[in-house]
Design a protein around this motif. Structure first.
Motif, PDB file in Angstrom:
ATOM      1  N   ASP A  93       0.817  -1.221   0.000  1.00 12.39           N
ATOM      2  CA  ASP A  93       0.000   0.000   0.000  1.00 12.39           C
ATOM      3  C   ASP A  93       0.848   1.267   0.000  1.00 12.39           C
ATOM      4  O   ASP A  93       0.315   2.378  -0.002  1.00 12.39           O
ATOM      5  CB  ASP A  93      -0.963   0.018   1.195  1.00 12.39           C
ATOM      6  CG  ASP A  93      -0.240  -0.051   2.542  1.00 12.39           C
ATOM      7  OD1 ASP A  93       1.010   0.013   2.570  1.00 12.39           O
ATOM      8  OD2 ASP A  93      -0.927  -0.179   3.577  1.00 12.39           O
ATOM      9  N   LEU A  95       2.717   2.485   2.310  1.00  7.09           N
ATOM     10  CA  LEU A  95       2.674   3.231   3.570  1.00  7.09           C
ATOM     11  C   LEU A  95       3.754   2.825   4.561  1.00  7.09           C
ATOM     12  O   LEU A  95       3.941   3.508   5.570  1.00  7.09           O
ATOM     13  CB  LEU A  95       1.289   3.064   4.226  1.00  7.09           C
ATOM     14  CG  LEU A  95       0.118   3.682   3.471  1.00  7.09           C
ATOM     15  CD1 LEU A  95      -1.197   3.379   4.205  1.00  7.09           C
ATOM     16  CD2 LEU A  95       0.296   5.192   3.320  1.00  7.09           C
ATOM     17  N   ALA A 140       4.807  13.588   5.134  1.00  9.08           N
ATOM     18  CA  ALA A 140       4.155  12.284   4.969  1.00  9.08           C
ATOM     19  C   ALA A 140       4.436  11.326   6.125  1.00  9.08           C
ATOM     20  O   ALA A 140       3.702  10.350   6.315  1.00  9.08           O
ATOM     21  CB  ALA A 140       4.605  11.632   3.664  1.00  9.08           C
ATOM     22  N   LYS A 142       4.328   9.537   9.432  1.00  5.57           N
ATOM     23  CA  LYS A 142       3.431   9.399  10.589  1.00  5.57           C
ATOM     24  C   LYS A 142       4.217   8.965  11.817  1.00  5.57           C
ATOM     25  O   LYS A 142       4.141   9.578  12.881  1.00  5.57           O
ATOM     26  CB  LYS A 142       2.334   8.382  10.270  1.00  5.57           C
ATOM     27  CG  LYS A 142       1.323   8.181  11.395  1.00  5.57           C
ATOM     28  CD  LYS A 142       0.262   7.162  10.972  1.00  5.57           C
ATOM     29  CE  LYS A 142      -0.765   6.926  12.067  1.00  5.57           C
ATOM     30  NZ  LYS A 142      -1.786   5.931  11.642  1.00  5.57           N
ATOM     31  N   LYS A 157       1.588   8.662   6.393  1.00  2.59           N
ATOM     32  CA  LYS A 157       0.172   9.039   6.468  1.00  2.59           C
ATOM     33  C   LYS A 157      -0.537   8.775   5.146  1.00  2.59           C
ATOM     34  O   LYS A 157      -1.733   8.540   5.096  1.00  2.59           O
ATOM     35  CB  LYS A 157       0.040  10.526   6.797  1.00  2.59           C
ATOM     36  CG  LYS A 157       0.724  10.983   8.056  1.00  2.59           C
ATOM     37  CD  LYS A 157       0.705  12.505   8.111  1.00  2.59           C
ATOM     38  CE  LYS A 157       1.587  13.046   9.201  1.00  2.59           C
ATOM     39  NZ  LYS A 157       1.725  14.525   9.128  1.00  2.59           N
ATOM     40  N   TYR A 158       0.233   8.886   4.072  1.00  3.25           N
ATOM     41  CA  TYR A 158      -0.304   8.689   2.727  1.00  3.25           C
ATOM     42  C   TYR A 158       0.826   8.164   1.851  1.00  3.25           C
ATOM     43  O   TYR A 158       2.008   8.310   2.202  1.00  3.25           O
ATOM     44  CB  TYR A 158      -0.881   9.994   2.160  1.00  3.25           C
ATOM     45  CG  TYR A 158       0.003  11.207   2.324  1.00  3.25           C
ATOM     46  CD1 TYR A 158       1.012  11.508   1.404  1.00  3.25           C
ATOM     47  CD2 TYR A 158      -0.169  12.074   3.401  1.00  3.25           C
ATOM     48  CE1 TYR A 158       1.811  12.626   1.549  1.00  3.25           C
ATOM     49  CE2 TYR A 158       0.638  13.197   3.556  1.00  3.25           C
ATOM     50  CZ  TYR A 158       1.624  13.471   2.635  1.00  3.25           C
ATOM     51  OH  TYR A 158       2.420  14.580   2.777  1.00  3.25           O
ATOM     52  N   TYR A 160       3.399   8.503  -0.211  1.00  2.00           N
ATOM     53  CA  TYR A 160       4.241   9.565  -0.763  1.00  2.00           C
ATOM     54  C   TYR A 160       5.285   8.948  -1.681  1.00  2.00           C
ATOM     55  O   TYR A 160       6.270   8.363  -1.220  1.00  2.00           O
ATOM     56  CB  TYR A 160       4.882  10.333   0.394  1.00  2.00           C
ATOM     57  CG  TYR A 160       5.759  11.487   0.001  1.00  2.00           C
ATOM     58  CD1 TYR A 160       5.311  12.474  -0.867  1.00  2.00           C
ATOM     59  CD2 TYR A 160       7.036  11.611   0.528  1.00  2.00           C
ATOM     60  CE1 TYR A 160       6.115  13.548  -1.214  1.00  2.00           C
ATOM     61  CE2 TYR A 160       7.850  12.688   0.197  1.00  2.00           C
ATOM     62  CZ  TYR A 160       7.382  13.645  -0.680  1.00  2.00           C
ATOM     63  OH  TYR A 160       8.189  14.716  -1.017  1.00  2.00           O
ATOM     64  N   ARG A 461       0.306  13.670  -2.389  1.00  2.00           N
ATOM     65  CA  ARG A 461      -0.376  12.590  -1.684  1.00  2.00           C
ATOM     66  C   ARG A 461      -0.720  11.377  -2.549  1.00  2.00           C
ATOM     67  O   ARG A 461      -1.160  10.356  -2.032  1.00  2.00           O
ATOM     68  CB  ARG A 461      -1.650  13.132  -1.019  1.00  2.00           C
ATOM     69  CG  ARG A 461      -1.343  14.097   0.102  1.00  2.00           C
ATOM     70  CD  ARG A 461      -2.597  14.788   0.644  1.00  2.00           C
ATOM     71  NE  ARG A 461      -2.258  15.677   1.755  1.00  2.00           N
ATOM     72  CZ  ARG A 461      -2.231  15.305   3.035  1.00  2.00           C
ATOM     73  NH1 ARG A 461      -2.552  14.071   3.363  1.00  2.00           N
ATOM     74  NH2 ARG A 461      -1.890  16.160   3.972  1.00  2.00           N
ATOM     75  N   SER A 462      -0.538  11.495  -3.851  1.00  2.00           N
ATOM     76  CA  SER A 462      -0.878  10.378  -4.721  1.00  2.00           C
ATOM     77  C   SER A 462       0.328   9.479  -4.958  1.00  2.00           C
ATOM     78  O   SER A 462       1.453   9.958  -5.125  1.00  2.00           O
ATOM     79  CB  SER A 462      -1.384  10.893  -6.069  1.00  2.00           C
ATOM     80  OG  SER A 462      -1.598   9.809  -6.955  1.00  2.00           O
TER      81      SER A 462
END
Length: 533
Positions: A93, A95, A140, A142, A157-158, A160, A461-462
């Motif tokens: 994913d 992340l 990005a 977290k 968080k997203y 990156y 963020r994409s």
């Protein structure tokens, strides 16, 4: 001050500086005296850092010499392992990034490097109490956690996309930096790292002196002493190189060409380094959209490339160079003085008797500041003012130090520079995001465009490249509609180096002025008197 008086003032000052420089060159105690030794090198650079702490931003793009990152960039700008043993393991994913760390590495004080130092470095930078203007580059992140002594896991968080490129950031020792005030402690000027060189002395405004780290995990450098002489004035740097006071230097094209056939070689580096004019939103003239659009087509970019850069560069229409895969075709702006005049006429900016336009009692005039001693910025500023005058806009070129310029940036235009080759997010976010207006040298024009803000967030963020390309296309098209900056040129960097070193290489470079770039980007790999590895 008029453009003519700027030339006169610069010439007068330069004559005095050159005189003092000549005296300094004959003084063996002068800063950065030429090495004359096979295993040492002295190079001239234009600027020095504010701090040598990676916690405050030093070396964030790599090549810091004193430190290492988890990853590094090779000559082809490809990521390779450094303090990590391999590229990160990335979850499906996007992340989670897991780094396995190199064992047996020590800091230059002999203490071991480990996962706790990585965690300390990133957590400290993300702490709002840390005065790091580049904190948003790690937005990005977290969490960052150590898994034993030799693994670190970043949770984002997203997704990156360019996160791995951010991890060239140097790692600081917790046992030293963690016991000091992060913003003012001794570590900011007396750093301890895992890198190939140790700082021996920093004479601010004069030079940075290094010696080889004999215990470097990558092998002790064969260039045992390395000095970066801080010489802000281009002409003085050229004079000291010619006198033998320097072994190499970064020079503007018109000065570099004078060294052909003198026992020195010139190395060119393709760059993302641009020169731009900030058009402050809070200035009644420069903040007017019609004035901005008119200036965007009144400027003759190709003439600047030809006459100022001697062809060593390209016209710039935004932060992304025209030969980049991220450049948006169709956003080139053709030099068109008639179109500029029509834009101003339609917006109510009418020519006065002196040819300068006015609107509602406001004269189309504003100052444009450039950095004292920077020949390229001076010449760009004067050419820009000349082009603007033909459209009826009176721009006065002014020279000053950053201490003079920075307090004026909200209202006055500045001949600025920037550019990063790593990823569009690296440069565009800090340049254009409205929330960063007034944050030091971020968003110097205090540009405020909601469509650009949204696109910058979407691009950041994409994890999908096509979606990111669409986002940065939007940014570039919006800059055509309302250019808060007039982008002028992308500049190829030129370095002149004594031919006893070589053959040398360069990387694709950011706006860096030679501190971590240039042919000495990998000086730790140089072989005295021969070829590099």
């Amino acid at each position: 001050m008029t453009a003519r008086s700027v030339r006169g003032a610069v010439a007068t000052t330069l004559a005095a500086v050159l005189s003092m420089s000549a005296a300094a060159c004959s003084n063996p105690e002068s800063p950065g005296g030429g090495s004359g030794s096979a295993d040492s090198a002295v190079v001239g650079i234009a600027y020095e850092p504010d701090s040598l702490s990676p916690l405050l931003g030093y070396g964030k793009d790599g090549n810091s010499k004193i430190f290492d990152g988890l990853l590094a960039l090779d000559g082809a700008m490809t990521l390779r392992p450094a303090l990590a043993t391999a590229l990160p393991e990335v979850s499906g994913d996007g992340l989670t990034y897991t780094y396995r760390l190199r064992k047996g590495v020590t800091f230059s004080d002999g203490k071991p490097f480990g996962a706790k130092d990585v965690v300390f470095t990133y957590r400290t930078i993300l702490d709002e109490r840390t005065n790091n203007a580049s904190r948003t580059e790690l937005d990005a992140v977290k969490t960052v956690e150590a898994v034993g002594d030799d693994s670190v896991v970043f949770t984002l968080k997203y997704p990156y996309a360019p996160f791995a490129q951010r991890t060239v950031l140097p790692i600081a020792p917790e046992h030293i930096a963690g016991k000091q005030d992060v913003n003012t402690g001794a570590f900011t000027t007396h750093p301890i790292g895992t890198g190939p060189y140790l700082l021996t002395k920093w004479s601010k405004g004069e030079k940075l002196s290094f010696k080889a780290n004999p215990g470097y995990w990558g092998g002790a450098p064969k260039i045992k002493k390395f000095t970066m002489a801080i010489i802000k004035d281009d002409d003085v740097r050229a004079t000291r190189l010619r006198s033998g006071d320097l072994d190499g230097a970064i020079l503007p094209p018109n000065l570099a060409k004078g060294f052909k056939g003198e026992g020195r070689k010139t190395y060119a580096a393709t760059t993302y380094d641009y020169r731009t004019v900030t058009l402050p939103t809070h200035n009644k003239v420069a903040g007017d959209t019609a004035v901005r659009r008119a200036l965007d087509v009144a400027v003759d970019r190709q003439a600047m490339v030809d006459s100022i850069l001697n062809g060593e560069g390209r016209p710039a229409y935004g932060p992304v160079p025209t030969d980049s895969e991220w450049f948006t075709r169709g956003t080139e702006r053709r030099h068109d003085l008639a179109a500029a005049q029509q834009i101003l006429d339609a917006a109510g900016w009418k020519p006065g008797k002196d040819g300068i336009r006015t609107k509602d009692g406001v004269r189309a005039a504003f100052p444009l500041w450039y950095l004292t001693g920077d020949k390229l910025r001076q010449e760009h500023a004067l050419a820009y003012a000349s082009d603007a005058k033909k459209a009826g806009i009176d721009i006065t070129a002014e020279a000053g130090t950053w201490e003079v310029i920075e307090p004026r940036m909200k209202q006055d235009a500045v001949l600025a520079g920037g550019g990063s080759p790593a990823d569009p997010d690296f440069d565009q976010y800090t340049l254009l995001k409205s929330s960063l207006a007034g944050d030091g040298f971020n968003n110097m024009a205090q540009y405020d465009n909601k469509a650009v803000d949204a696109a910058l967030e979407a691009g950041r963020r994409s994890g999908d490249k096509a979606a990111r390309k669409a986002a940065y296309d939007t940014v570039q098209r919006e800059l055509v509609k309302n250019p808060g900056y007039t982008f002028l040129t992308h500049i190829d960097h030129l370095y002149v180096v004594d031919d006893r070193f070589g053959p040398l290489t360069t990387q694709v470079e950011p706006h860096d002025h030679g501190l971590a770039s240039g042919p000495w980007w990998n000086v730790e790999k140089w072989i005295p008197g021969g070829s590099e590895k």
